[in-house]
Structures are given as structure tokens and as C-alpha cells.
Design an enzyme around this catalytic site. Structure first.
Site, PDB file in Angstrom:
ATOM      1  N   ASP A  10      -8.921   3.479  -2.820  1.00  0.00           N
ATOM      2  CA  ASP A  10      -9.973   3.877  -1.887  1.00  0.00           C
ATOM      3  C   ASP A  10     -11.228   4.387  -2.583  1.00  0.00           C
ATOM      4  O   ASP A  10     -11.442   5.589  -2.750  1.00  0.00           O
ATOM      5  CB  ASP A  10      -9.442   4.939  -0.919  1.00  0.00           C
TER       6      ASP A  10
ATOM      7  N   ASP B 217       0.856  -1.190   0.000  1.00  0.00           N
ATOM      8  CA  ASP B 217       0.000   0.000   0.000  1.00  0.00           C
ATOM      9  C   ASP B 217       0.900   1.252   0.000  1.00  0.00           C
ATOM     10  O   ASP B 217       2.110   1.144   0.211  1.00  0.00           O
ATOM     11  CB  ASP B 217      -0.873  -0.045   1.268  1.00  0.00           C
TER      12      ASP B 217
ATOM     13  N   GLU C 244       2.789   4.965  -4.008  1.00  0.00           N
ATOM     14  CA  GLU C 244       2.835   5.889  -5.174  1.00  0.00           C
ATOM     15  C   GLU C 244       4.174   6.622  -5.245  1.00  0.00           C
ATOM     16  O   GLU C 244       4.589   6.940  -6.351  1.00  0.00           O
ATOM     17  CB  GLU C 244       1.683   6.877  -5.094  1.00  0.00           C
TER      18      GLU C 244
HETATM   19  O1  MIG Z   1      -3.845   6.140   4.524  1.00  0.00           O
HETATM   20  O2  MIG Z   1      -3.736   0.901   5.661  1.00  0.00           O
HETATM   21  O3  MIG Z   1      -5.916   2.110   0.229  1.00  0.00           O
HETATM   22  O4  MIG Z   1      -6.951  -0.044   1.652  1.00  0.00           O
HETATM   23  O5  MIG Z   1      -6.983   0.149   4.459  1.00  0.00           O
HETATM   24  C1  MIG Z   1      -4.644   5.015   4.322  1.00  0.00           C
HETATM   25  C2  MIG Z   1      -4.895   1.667   5.764  1.00  0.00           C
HETATM   26  C3  MIG Z   1      -3.784   3.797   4.180  1.00  0.00           C
HETATM   27  C4  MIG Z   1      -4.988   2.999   2.234  1.00  0.00           C
HETATM   28  C5  MIG Z   1      -5.449   1.778   1.509  1.00  0.00           C
HETATM   29  C6  MIG Z   1      -6.511   1.108   2.323  1.00  0.00           C
HETATM   30  C7  MIG Z   1      -5.970   0.741   3.685  1.00  0.00           C
HETATM   31  C8  MIG Z   1      -5.469   2.007   4.385  1.00  0.00           C
HETATM   32  N1  MIG Z   1      -4.466   2.665   3.555  1.00  0.00           N
END
Ligand code: MIG
Length: 717
Positions: A444, A356, A359
Site C-alpha cells: 500500500d 493479500d 504477513e
Molecule cells: O486491508 O483487499 O494491499 O491492495 O486493495 C486492506 C483490499 C486489504 C490491502 C492490499 C490492497 C487491497 C486491500 N488490502
């Protein structure tokens, strides 16, 4: 910190002169046949530099010098040392597909599309442009011919798909480095995708468990909850394969640690889950907590593996762990080091890695690339530097590669830990070729009907961009879902290649039983329908591996002559045999469905519909919104609670029509180089037969054939 205002001012002042071609370097055009499609490659490097190493293209080919024009009359020029411009023809009727993850209808035409990996952080709506994934591959479908353009540069790009209504497309590339542009075609749409994925790679066959139901939420806070959730699934007979652990399993968000308070027996928990036929997937973010007592931080500093600013200081930004530093995945040493750390999780029994925030996303500096900027600021005014094979380079030049390279490390790490076993990696960010390393999800979304509907064209374009193993959070991530939305989302979600229910912290519970017995009953039935389709889904991944075809296909993939289908993006084909047309609006019980030529049968009740017609169809809550084309044979798995039971479960061949064809692909579902068997299924005049194409995998299951509601055992001889 770079002075962004200054960089922007300087660039803006340059606008007056940005028209002239200032190019003084080397360029060359080559050609090769890839999957039978003519591919032209234009390689361009500014003076005193070379074309940068590509992390997207994996094909080694003989390229021949070529003098012919690029497709779509493409022309290019360099308008400043940090800006390139391209123009190409887009005839009025031409449709535009691809470009990876776009918040858009299927046809991308009529808008600007910014490709710079961006955390949209819940802002997914009509005004969002740049998204998590950036794939600079466009398909132009013009009459019977399709063309492809792939601009292989991980620097920011803006594609203008005739927003000016002058039948012209354009690209601006914000880079000081060289690049390659690949032109594909003309060829039919499936061939263009075969050639593009021939060049940039395809998904390996996924481990079978990863195609089952994955249950997630931000976060299951402790081991008791994770175990309790898994037990609910079994107790309620709702099939499920995976429990996903979000950021709260870690010790203060330090990657490659577990919380001793909340998960004191992490390994024992995983063992218990495994015994109960569940796998565990854990999240891993790239931000490493800046904490001098933390081994991952210490190692990275000592070995000089983190990104640094142009004046040599560690680049520090805020993410979940607080002040954090970021691995420079462009360096092979960093990838090697990071890949080894996957071993920490693998040794605890974790089966898959979810990447996650890659980017990469930062809490303070939200979008490092400013699309209003006419050119890229000089390297030393960018947020930080990275080390490419060609030397130091400003982050923006290579930003779009960050997520791809991180997920590549994760995959390589899992492979080291369990050689020969298919790794499962999921990533939020990616670039062209990410499919070689990872599955993706759309990030998201929210529990909105709009996002349910949008997931169809979004996943169609992602699939046409080479990334077949993809899904969206079922039930919706942000906001609170409802009984009706969750049910409708499962009706569609059972056809997402990546099949996961996930929800934001603070959102109302959205496990399948969260809304009482009636909703639970619907969802149980829908998830069971997904599991029954697993053999068909495995066929489709096998097909993807061989020709790059996505699982979710726009109707014109198979019906290129039927003008009626050209704009349809609220229904899709799931492989060639199944048409999916879900309800996408609150309180609707009916919808219009267009059936292409042939006869179609409801997957659920065998009711027959004539092709070439639009029909108003009743789809009560909990219905599988799918129609099978007459002449197809669909291999269906008998009920299981987990794919761990799949190898023993019988398969029933459901025959639609008296004369029908189908496929069966079988393997062990977990080894990278598993032996496999492939059969052609044939039914003539209601006589069913299986023909071996290849049969090295010996399965011990039983087979049944179902024709016209009659089910009989079929013995393989
Ligand atoms: O700033 O890890 O897209 O699926 O649950 C949010 C917490 C960070 C973004 C991800 C989401 C995940 C969440 N993350």
C-alpha cells in the site's frame, strides 16, 4: 493470549548479560561452487536440535567441508537461548544492496533494517522499517568485488548496516532454533545474484498475458462494472489484458466463494471477458471466516489445518470476514488442501491468484514482533503455534514464511487445475525464494510523488534480492491521484515488470481515462509503448531464468568501473540496452540525466546523447523517459489491444547504430514447457541478420527491420 508485557520485561532484565556466548550446540562450515561463485554455508544448531528444514533453498548440491573464513570477516555467537548476534566488516566505501523490500534509497547503509513480515497499512514513510516482505539476503559491493550474506532463518532479524558509523555491520536473530548462513563471493555483482538465485530459485517464465496491463481497484463491486471497465478499454483503444477483482467479489469475504447478489453469473462474466481478450485475477486472503456453516471453515477444523494457541484453542483474529482462523501453511496437509481450493476459482475461469494479507496481517494485533524486545518470547507465549517438519514451533520463529508458503500453495493449486500452463500468482508477503512461486508488489503506497520516486530504489533492491517480477501500484494506492501524477507514474510504470494500476476504496477513479482526453491520450500512448516492448521484456525474463538477473538494474550492474553511477537511484537500466530516467517531481518538465559511456538515443525521437555526460533533458508529460544504448537492437511488437493478439503481430527490430546486436526469444507465452526459439540479431554496416541459436518454436508472424527510420521486411530463411 500471551503476556507480552511480562515476556518483554523478562527479556529486558536479561540485557545485562547478553554479551557472553552461551552456544552449546553443533556447527559446521561447508563450501560449494554455485554458478562459478564460491559459496560457504555455516550451519548451526543448538544442543539437542537440528538445523530446521529450509523452505528457501531449493538447490541440491555436494557440499564439501571447509575451514576458511566467512566473507567480510563474519563472526557469530549465541547470547541467550533466544538471541544470536553476528558482526561483519563494512569498509567505508562499501555499498549495501538487497534485503528485499525496504523503504530506502538504493544503498541501505547507515540504518537498521528489521526483517519481520509486517502490514505497513499505508504507513509508508521515512520511519517505516519492517515491511511486507522479509528477505535476509544482503549484497555488499566493495570496490570491484561484491559479497553476499544470506541468513536462512524465518525468525525476526535486525540488520544494522553501520548505523553507528564504525564501519561495521551486525545482525541480531531472534530465534531459539538453528539456522544456516551462506556467504557468497568475492565476485562481480551479477555473479553474486546468479549464485544466490541458483540457491533459492528463479521465476519461471510468466504467462505473457500477465506482462500486459492489469487494471484493478478496491473494488469493482459487481459484474456489470467489471464488464463495463473492460469495454471502456476496448472502446478507447487502450491496450489491457487483465481485470483484477478485489475482496468484494466474495460472499461476505468468505474465501473461495462468490457473491450471488453482485456476481450472479460469475462464470459467464469471465467467459465474456475472455472472449474480449481479458483474463481475470482474483484476490484470496488467508483468513477463513469463523462460521460453523461455511465449508472451508468446517473442513479446516475437521482436518486440524488451522493455527492454534499453545493451549490447543483455535487462534482467532479479526480480518475482513470478521472473526477468522488461519491455515497453518507449514503443514504439507494444509498446503495440499488449500491448493485444491484454487480449483474453485480456476473452474470459474479465473486465470491468476492474488494473495493479500499474508504477513499474516490482523486487525487487532498489528505487529506480533516487537523490535524493542531483546529476544523472542518462549514459544508458548507467542500468538500461536505452527507445525514445522521438526515439530511444534512458535509463530514468530516461522512467521516470515507464511506468505511464501501460501503463494506456493496457490501456484501448486493452479498447476493441478491446468497442468502444463504457467500459473500467475501475486503475493504481498514473502521470504527468500518467493520468486519460485510468485510475483510481488510493494503493497500500500500512496498517490504521492515521494512514492513514485521511492519505487525505483525499492524495486531495484527487491530485484537484487532475487525477485525480478515485481511492481508498485501505478497511480498510487492510498489518497487521490492527479492527472499529472498518474501520467508520470505510467511513464515509469511501463517499465515495472508487474504492470498494474490499483487504487484504494474511496480513492478517486484512476483508470486511464479518469482525467479527461488529454491525460487519456498520454496514457494510451504509454501503455502502447509497454506493449511494443513486450518482446524485449520476454528476452529479459528469459535472461532472468538463466542467470537470475533482475529486469530493473542499478547502473553499476553494467558499469561497475564508473564511480559516477554508484549513488544513482532515480534512473536505472531496464536490461542492458535501455536507460530509464523518469520525471519524479510535480510540475517538473526537465531533469538531469547521467549517460554512462557510449552513445544513447531517445527511444521516442532518436535524438542522440553522448555518454559520460550529465545532460538536462526536456521530458514533456506523456514522454517515454527511455534511452537506448548505441549498438543495441530492440525487438518491438506492432500495436495490439491484448497479448492474445501478440502471436500474430509482426515484430520490428529497431536498430540503434550501424553496428548493433540484440536477441529474440519466442515461445507460445503460456505453456510451462513451451517449445521456444532463440535468435541472435546482428547488424554490421547496416546489414541486418538473424542467427538461429535454437529454433523449435515456429512463429507465423512477419519481421521488419528499422534502421535510420527506414523500415523493410526481413524474411527468415
Ligand atoms: O486491508 O483487499 O494491499 O491492495 O486493495 C486492506 C483490499 C486489504 C490491502 C492490499 C490492497 C487491497 C486491500 N488490502
Amino acid at each position: 493470549m500471551p503476556d507480552w508485557t511480562k515476556a518483554r520485561e523478562r527479556a529486558t532484565n536479561a540485557t545485562a548479560t547478553i554479551d557472553a556466548n552461551v552456544f552449546r550446540g553443533q556447527s559446521a562450515t561447508h563450501t560449494a561452487l554455485v554458478e562459478g561463485v564460491k559459496v560457504q554455508r555455516l550451519s548451526v544448531a543448538p544442543a539437542n536440535s537440528s538445523v530446521p528444514t529450509s523452505f528457501a533453498v531449493s538447490l541440491d548440491k555436494e557440499w564439501n567441508v571447509d575451514k576458511s573464513d566467512l566473507p567480510l570477516k563474519l563472526t557469530w555467537k549465541q547470547t541467550s537461548d533466544a538471541r544470536w548476534e553476528f558482526k561483519f566488516d563494512l569498509r567505508r566505501e562499501a555499498r549495501c544492496y538487497g534485503l528485499g523490500e525496504r523503504y530506502s534509497s538504493l544503498n541501505l547503509r547507515g540504518a537498521m533494517h528489521t526483517l519481520s513480515t509486517t502490514d505497513t497499512s499505508l504507513d509508508q514513510h521515512e520511519s517505516v522499517d519492517a515491511m511486507y516482505i522479509a528477505i535476509p539476503f544482503l549484497i555488499v559491493q566493495d570496490g570491484a568485488d561484491a559479497y553476499g550474506l544470506f541468513l536462512d532463518s524465518p525468525a525476526p532479524q535486525r540488520w544494522d548496516l553501520d548505523s553507528g558509523l564504525i564501519n561495521e555491520g551486525g545482525i541480531v536473530l531472534y530465534s531459539r532454533r538453528g539456522w544456516s548462513l551462506y556467504g557468497f563471493g568475492p565476485a562481480p555483482l551479477p555473479s553474486i545474484v546468479a549464485a544466490y538465485t541458483g540457491l533459492t530459485g528463479r521465476h519461471e517464465l510468466p504467462p505473457l498475458w500477465s506482462l500486459g496491463h492489469q487494471q484493478s481497484r478496491w473494488s469493482y463491486p459487481d459484474q456489470e462494472t467489471a464488464l463495463a471497465i473492460s469495454e471502456e478499454f476496448r472502446r478507447r483503444n487502450i491496450p489491457c489484458d487483465t481485470i483484477v477483482l478485489d475482496i468484494d467479489y466474495m460472499d461476505d469475504y468468505r474465501v473461495f466463494t462468490t457473491s450471488l447478489e453482485r456476481f450472479p453469473d460469475f462464470q459467464a462474466m469471465v467467459e465474456q471477458l475472455n472472449q474480449n481478450k481479458f483474463k481475470v485475477v482474483t484476490i484470496v486472503d488467508p483468513g477463513v471466516k469463523k462460521d460453523s456453516k461455511y465449508h472451508v471453515y468446517q473442513e479446516g477444523v475437521k482436518q486440524d489445518l488451522f493455527c492454534k494457541t499453545s493451549d490447543g484453542k483455535l487462534f482467532v483474529e479479526n480480518v475482513w470476514p470478521g472473526k477468522s482462523v488461519f491455515p497453518d501453511f507449514l503443514q504439507p496437509e494444509t498446503r495440499e488442501w488449500w491448493s485444491k481450493h484454487q480449483g474453485f476459482l480456476a473452474r470459474l475461469g479465473v486465470s491468476g491468484i492474488w494473495n493479500d494479507m499474508n504477513e499474516p496481517a490482523f486487525f487487532n494485533m498489528r505487529t506480533p514482533f516487537d523490535p524493542q524486545c531483546p529476544e523472542t518470547p518462549p514459544d508458548d507465549q507467542q500468538p500461536f503455534m505452527q507445525t514445522s517438519p521438526e515439530g511444534k514451533v512458535g509463530h514468530l520463529e516461522v512467521r516470515n514464511l507464511y506468505g511464501l508458503l501460501m503463494s506456493r500453495s496457490a501456484r501448486e493449486g493452479l498447476l493441478k487445475e491446468r497442468p502444463g500452463e504457467r500459473p500467475f500468482v501475486l503475493t504481498r508477503s514473502g521470504y527468500a525464494g518467493v520468486q519460485k512461486h510468485s510475483a510481488i508488489w510493494l503493497g500500500d503506497n500512496s498517490s504521492w510523488w515521494e512514492h513514485l520516486a521511492k519505487s525505483i530504489p525499492m524495486l531495484l533492491n527487491v530485484g537484487l534480492s532475487g525477485v525480478a517480477f515485481a511492481g508498485a501500484d501505478i497511480g498510487g494506492f492510498g489518497a487521490n491521484t492527479s492527472a499529472e501524477l498518474l501520467t508520470r507514474w505510467y511513464e515509469l510504470g511501463i517499465f515495472y515488470p508487474f504492470f498494474r494500476n490499483h487504487c484504494i476504496m474511496g480513492g478517486c477513479p484512476q483508470e486511464p481515462w479518469a482525467f479527461g482526453p488529454r491525460t487519456e491520450e498520454h496514457i494510451r500512448k504509454l501503455i502502447a509503448a509497454r506493449y511494443s516492448l513486450l518482446p524485449y521484456i520476454q528476452n529479459l525474463f528469459w535472461e532472468h531464468k538463466r542467470c537470475g538477473a533482475p529486469l530493473l538494474r542499478p547502473l553499476d550492474w553494467h558499469y561497475p568501473q564508473d564511480e559516477n553511477v554508484f549513488q544513482i537511484d532515480d534512473q536505472f537500466l531496464f536490461g542492458e540496452s535501455i536507460l530509464v530516467a523518469p520525471i519524479l517531481h510535480r510540475s517538473h518538465t526537465h531533469r538531469y540525466v547521467y549517460f554512462p559511456e557510449g552513445q544513447w538515443y531517445s527511444l521516442e525521437n532518436n535524438r542522440r546523447y553522448a555518454g559520460g555526460t550529465v545532460q538536462r533533458i526536456r521530458l514533456e508529460l506523456g514522454t517515454v523517459p527511455a534511452f537506448v544504448k548505441e549498438g543495441s537492437i530492440i525487438p518491438c511488437l506492432d500495436p495490439v489491444q491484448s497479448t492474445a493478439e501478440a502471436p500474430q503481430a509482426p515484430i520490428t527490430f529497431r536498430v540503434f547504430g550501424c553496428d548493433a546486436k540484440g536477441k529474440l526469444f519466442e515461445d507460445d507465452g503460456i505453456s510451462l514447457n513451451s517449445e521456444y526459439s532463440e535468435y541472435d540479431l546482428l547488424c554490421t554496416n547496416s546489414e541486418f541478420q538473424m542467427h538461429k541459436v535454437y529454433d523449435k518454436y515456429n512463429s507465423s508472424r512477419r519481421y521488419f527491420v528499422q534502421i535510420d527510420g527506414r523500415k523493410t521486411e526481413y524474411r527468415l530463411t
